[in-house]
Motif scaffolding. Structure first.
Motif, PDB file in Angstrom:
ATOM      1  N   VAL A 157       0.830  -1.205   0.000  1.00  0.00           N
ATOM      2  CA  VAL A 157       0.000   0.000   0.000  1.00  0.00           C
ATOM      3  C   VAL A 157       0.864   1.255   0.000  1.00  0.00           C
ATOM      4  O   VAL A 157       0.597   2.220  -0.729  1.00  0.00           O
ATOM      5  CB  VAL A 157      -0.955  -0.001   1.218  1.00  0.00           C
ATOM      6  CG1 VAL A 157      -1.623   1.362   1.365  1.00  0.00           C
ATOM      7  CG2 VAL A 157      -2.010  -1.092   1.057  1.00  0.00           C
ATOM      8  N   TYR A 158       1.928   1.255   0.800  1.00  0.00           N
ATOM      9  CA  TYR A 158       2.694   2.486   1.007  1.00  0.00           C
ATOM     10  C   TYR A 158       3.950   2.592   0.157  1.00  0.00           C
ATOM     11  O   TYR A 158       4.566   3.658   0.117  1.00  0.00           O
ATOM     12  CB  TYR A 158       3.073   2.606   2.493  1.00  0.00           C
ATOM     13  CG  TYR A 158       1.870   2.780   3.384  1.00  0.00           C
ATOM     14  CD1 TYR A 158       1.124   3.965   3.367  1.00  0.00           C
ATOM     15  CD2 TYR A 158       1.452   1.748   4.231  1.00  0.00           C
ATOM     16  CE1 TYR A 158       0.022   4.118   4.174  1.00  0.00           C
ATOM     17  CE2 TYR A 158       0.341   1.898   5.039  1.00  0.00           C
ATOM     18  CZ  TYR A 158      -0.379   3.086   5.008  1.00  0.00           C
ATOM     19  OH  TYR A 158      -1.490   3.236   5.800  1.00  0.00           O
ATOM     20  N   SER A 159       4.326   1.517  -0.536  1.00  0.00           N
ATOM     21  CA  SER A 159       5.518   1.601  -1.374  1.00  0.00           C
ATOM     22  C   SER A 159       5.229   2.428  -2.628  1.00  0.00           C
ATOM     23  O   SER A 159       4.239   2.188  -3.323  1.00  0.00           O
ATOM     24  CB  SER A 159       5.981   0.198  -1.775  1.00  0.00           C
ATOM     25  OG  SER A 159       7.042   0.283  -2.704  1.00  0.00           O
ATOM     26  N   PRO A 160       6.088   3.404  -2.940  1.00  0.00           N
ATOM     27  CA  PRO A 160       5.847   4.224  -4.136  1.00  0.00           C
ATOM     28  C   PRO A 160       6.026   3.461  -5.438  1.00  0.00           C
ATOM     29  O   PRO A 160       5.575   3.916  -6.489  1.00  0.00           O
ATOM     30  CB  PRO A 160       6.897   5.338  -4.004  1.00  0.00           C
ATOM     31  CG  PRO A 160       7.972   4.752  -3.150  1.00  0.00           C
ATOM     32  CD  PRO A 160       7.275   3.834  -2.196  1.00  0.00           C
ATOM     33  N   SER A 161       6.686   2.296  -5.393  1.00  0.00           N
ATOM     34  CA  SER A 161       6.906   1.517  -6.614  1.00  0.00           C
ATOM     35  C   SER A 161       5.802   0.510  -6.895  1.00  0.00           C
ATOM     36  O   SER A 161       5.809  -0.145  -7.936  1.00  0.00           O
ATOM     37  CB  SER A 161       8.248   0.782  -6.526  1.00  0.00           C
ATOM     38  OG  SER A 161       8.259  -0.126  -5.439  1.00  0.00           O
ATOM     39  N   GLN A 217      -0.641   1.031  -8.858  1.00  0.00           N
ATOM     40  CA  GLN A 217      -1.825   1.511  -8.149  1.00  0.00           C
ATOM     41  C   GLN A 217      -2.917   0.454  -8.064  1.00  0.00           C
ATOM     42  O   GLN A 217      -3.660   0.385  -7.074  1.00  0.00           O
ATOM     43  CB  GLN A 217      -2.359   2.775  -8.826  1.00  0.00           C
ATOM     44  CG  GLN A 217      -1.524   4.005  -8.565  1.00  0.00           C
ATOM     45  CD  GLN A 217      -1.417   4.298  -7.065  1.00  0.00           C
ATOM     46  OE1 GLN A 217      -2.414   4.413  -6.371  1.00  0.00           O
ATOM     47  NE2 GLN A 217      -0.187   4.419  -6.580  1.00  0.00           N
ATOM     48  N   SER A 218      -3.024  -0.376  -9.083  1.00  0.00           N
ATOM     49  CA  SER A 218      -4.053  -1.425  -9.047  1.00  0.00           C
ATOM     50  C   SER A 218      -3.790  -2.402  -7.909  1.00  0.00           C
ATOM     51  O   SER A 218      -4.714  -2.794  -7.173  1.00  0.00           O
ATOM     52  CB  SER A 218      -4.087  -2.167 -10.381  1.00  0.00           C
ATOM     53  OG  SER A 218      -2.803  -2.728 -10.668  1.00  0.00           O
ATOM     54  N   LEU A 219      -2.526  -2.798  -7.724  1.00  0.00           N
ATOM     55  CA  LEU A 219      -2.179  -3.734  -6.650  1.00  0.00           C
ATOM     56  C   LEU A 219      -2.335  -3.074  -5.289  1.00  0.00           C
ATOM     57  O   LEU A 219      -2.786  -3.707  -4.317  1.00  0.00           O
ATOM     58  CB  LEU A 219      -0.754  -4.246  -6.854  1.00  0.00           C
ATOM     59  CG  LEU A 219      -0.246  -5.281  -5.848  1.00  0.00           C
ATOM     60  CD1 LEU A 219      -1.162  -6.493  -5.797  1.00  0.00           C
ATOM     61  CD2 LEU A 219       1.187  -5.708  -6.186  1.00  0.00           C
ATOM     62  N   ALA A 220      -1.982  -1.781  -5.181  1.00  0.00           N
ATOM     63  CA  ALA A 220      -2.149  -1.065  -3.919  1.00  0.00           C
ATOM     64  C   ALA A 220      -3.626  -0.976  -3.540  1.00  0.00           C
ATOM     65  O   ALA A 220      -4.001  -1.149  -2.369  1.00  0.00           O
ATOM     66  CB  ALA A 220      -1.543   0.333  -4.026  1.00  0.00           C
ATOM     67  N   GLN A 221      -4.490  -0.738  -4.535  1.00  0.00           N
ATOM     68  CA  GLN A 221      -5.932  -0.664  -4.273  1.00  0.00           C
ATOM     69  C   GLN A 221      -6.474  -2.003  -3.789  1.00  0.00           C
ATOM     70  O   GLN A 221      -7.274  -2.076  -2.847  1.00  0.00           O
ATOM     71  CB  GLN A 221      -6.652  -0.225  -5.560  1.00  0.00           C
ATOM     72  CG  GLN A 221      -8.154  -0.028  -5.412  1.00  0.00           C
ATOM     73  CD  GLN A 221      -8.502   1.284  -4.763  1.00  0.00           C
ATOM     74  OE1 GLN A 221      -8.126   1.526  -3.614  1.00  0.00           O
ATOM     75  NE2 GLN A 221      -9.206   2.131  -5.498  1.00  0.00           N
ATOM     76  N   ARG A 222      -6.045  -3.073  -4.399  1.00  0.00           N
ATOM     77  CA  ARG A 222      -6.521  -4.404  -3.982  1.00  0.00           C
ATOM     78  C   ARG A 222      -6.027  -4.740  -2.565  1.00  0.00           C
ATOM     79  O   ARG A 222      -6.753  -5.399  -1.802  1.00  0.00           O
ATOM     80  CB  ARG A 222      -6.034  -5.443  -4.984  1.00  0.00           C
ATOM     81  CG  ARG A 222      -6.632  -5.254  -6.373  1.00  0.00           C
ATOM     82  CD  ARG A 222      -5.832  -5.972  -7.441  1.00  0.00           C
ATOM     83  NE  ARG A 222      -6.198  -5.508  -8.781  1.00  0.00           N
ATOM     84  CZ  ARG A 222      -5.542  -5.840  -9.899  1.00  0.00           C
ATOM     85  NH1 ARG A 222      -4.482  -6.627  -9.823  1.00  0.00           N
ATOM     86  NH2 ARG A 222      -5.946  -5.374 -11.053  1.00  0.00           N
TER      87      ARG A 222
END
Length: 372
Positions: free
Chosen positions: A22-26, A29-34
Motif C-alpha cells: 500500500v505504502y511503497s511508491p513503486s 496503483q491497481s495492486l495497492a488498491q486491492r
C-alpha cells in the motif's frame, strides 16, 4: 437473505506485506488498491462499506476478496496476458543470433543498422532480438592467459591468503604505480555548470612523473605509501623497511608481482634479515590477483583523472593529501570468490599452455665474441 462476505484472517507477516504494498511508491496503483480492499476486509468491513470508502463497485470488492481468500497475495496480482503474437518466428531470431556472431566482411564488427541491412529486417526489430538474447557486438573484453607454469599453485595460494589468512598474521598487498604524470593544460578550464560538464583543452604539458609505492592491509583498508621519483631496488627495500616498522607485531604475508626488484638478490637478502615477512608472488600476467590494483583504480578515479598539476611537487602534494584523507576512513577490501570460481580459468590456462609451450629464451651473442 443477503450473502455473507468471506472472512479474511491475516497473519502478522501477511498484514505487514500488504502494508508495504500500500505504502511503497513503486507498487502499481491497481495492486495497492486491492491490498487496501483486503486490509479493510480483515478489519471487519463488509463489501458495501469498503466500496463506499474506496469509491469502487461492490462487485469489484467481492472479486478481490474471494481471490485473496483462495490464493493469498498472489491472487491480487494480474494474471499474465497472452499479448500480441510475435511477428518473427524462432528461425528468424536464430538467423539474427547466428549472423551477429560471425565476422562481417570489410568491417571489424556488426552494428544494429548494418546487421539489419544484411538481413533485411527493421533495425528496431534486430535491436530487440539482440537485447533479448543478451548479445552485445559493440562490446569487447580483454584477457591474457598466463604462461606461468605455476599459475594454479600461485592462484590458490593467494586466494587462500585472502579467504583464510594465517592466525595472528596480516596480509598486505604491495605494488608500485609508476609514471604518474604531472599534466597541465595549455588553456584555462571551464567549470561545471547546469547542463554543461567541466571542459578542458585536449592539449597538455608534461611536468615529469612520480612513482607511488603502496602497501594495502586488506583487513582494514589501511594504506602505507611512499611517493618517489623512481622505483629502484633501493626505493623498494626502503619502503619495505617502513612497512615493517608500521606493523611491528606478528607475521606479514606480502602479495607481490614478479618485478625484478621484488625478486632479485637484494630482495632475497632483505627477506633473510626479516624472518617474519613472507613474499607471495602472483602468476605472470595476472596482476588481478593483487588487490592493491583495486586501490590504484580508486586513486586514479578520485584523485588523478580530472586533476591538473603544474609541477612534480604539485603532483606529489596531491598524492600525499589524498592518502592522508583516505587514511581517515579506510574500509576493508574483501575477496569474495573461492577456488571453485576459478576452475574454468585454471583449465583454460592449462589448455593454452599445452597448445603454446613456452620457448626457452635464446641468449644473443655479439658477432665480435664468436671465435673461429
Amino acid at each position: 437473505m443477503a450473502r455473507l462476505a468471506l472472512a479474511v484472517p491475516l497473519s502478522r507477516d501477511t498484514r505487514s506485506s500488504l502494508d508495504k504494498l500500500v505504502y511503497s511508491p513503486s507498487t502499481p496503483q491497481s495492486l495497492a488498491q486491492r491490498s487496501r480492499i483486503v486490509l479493510a476486509a480483515a478489519d471487519g468491513a463488509n463489501n458495501q462499506e469498503i466500496a463506499a470508502k474506496l469509491r469502487i463497485p461492490a462487485v469489484t470488492v467481492g472479486k478481490w476478496r474471494r481471490l485473496f481468500a483462495a490464493h493469498g497475495i498472489e491472487g491480487l496480482r494480474d494474471a499474465p496476458r497472452s499479448g500480441r503474437p510475435p511477428k518473427h518466428d524462432a528461425d528468424v531470431r536464430h538467423q539474427v543470433q547466428t549472423r551477429v556472431c560471425q565476422q562481417p566482411e570489410n568491417q571489424s564488427r556488426w552494428s544494429v543498422r548494418t546487421l539489419a541491412a544484411e538481413l533485411g529486417l527493421p533495425a528496431s526489430t534486430v535491436h530487440a532480438m539482440l537485447v533479448a538474447a543478451k548479445l552485445q557486438p559493440h562490446r569487447i573484453r580483454t584477457f591474457t592467459f598466463s604462461p606461468d607454469p605455476d599459475f594454479e599453485a600461485k592462484l590458490l595460494d593467494i586466494v587462500g591468503l585472502y579467504l583464510n589468512p594465517p592466525e595472528n598474521a596480516l596480509v598486505l598487498c604491495v605494488d608500485e604505480k609508476p609514471s604518474i604524470q604531472a599534466l597541465d593544460r595549455t588553456q584555462p578550464l571551464l567549470p561545471l555548470r547546469a547542463k554543461k560538464p567541466r571542459a578542458w583543452t585536449n592539449e597538455y604539458v608534461r611536468h615529469g612523473t612520480q612513482t607511488l609505492l603502496a602497501a594495502l592491509e586488506i583487513a582494514t583498508g589501511k594504506v602505507v605509501a611512499h611517493v618517489r621519483d623512481r622505483r629502484t631496488t633501493v626505493d623498494f627495500l626502503s619502503f619495505m623497511d617502513d612497512v615493517v616498522k608500521s606493523y611491528p607485531l606478528g607475521e606479514l604475508h606480502v602479495v607481490l608481482d614478479n618485478l625484478n626488484i621484488h625478486k632479485n638478490e637484494a630482495a632475497k637478502q632483505w627477506l633473510l634479515r626479516h624472518a617474519r615477512v613472507h613474499f607471495h608472488y602472483t602468476a605472470t600476467h595476472a596482476s588481478w590477483m593483487n588487490m592493491i590494483e583495486c586501490f590504484f583504480s580508486i586513486l586514479t578515479r578520485q584523485a588523478l583523472t580530472h586533476s591538473v598539476q603544474r609541477s612534480k611537487k604539485d603532483l606529489k602534494d596531491l598524492l600525499l593529501r589524498y592518502l592522508k584523507k583516505y587514511s581517515l576512513n579506510p574500509t576493508p577490501f574483501t575477496w569474495t570468490k573461492g577456488p571453485e570460481h576459478f576452475r574454468h580459468i585454471i583449465e583454460a590456462t592449462k589448455e593454452y599452455q599445452a597448445a603454446n609451450p613456452k620457448k626457452p629464451r635464446q641468449r644473443k651473442v655479439h658477432p665480435n665474441t664468436i671465435k673461429n
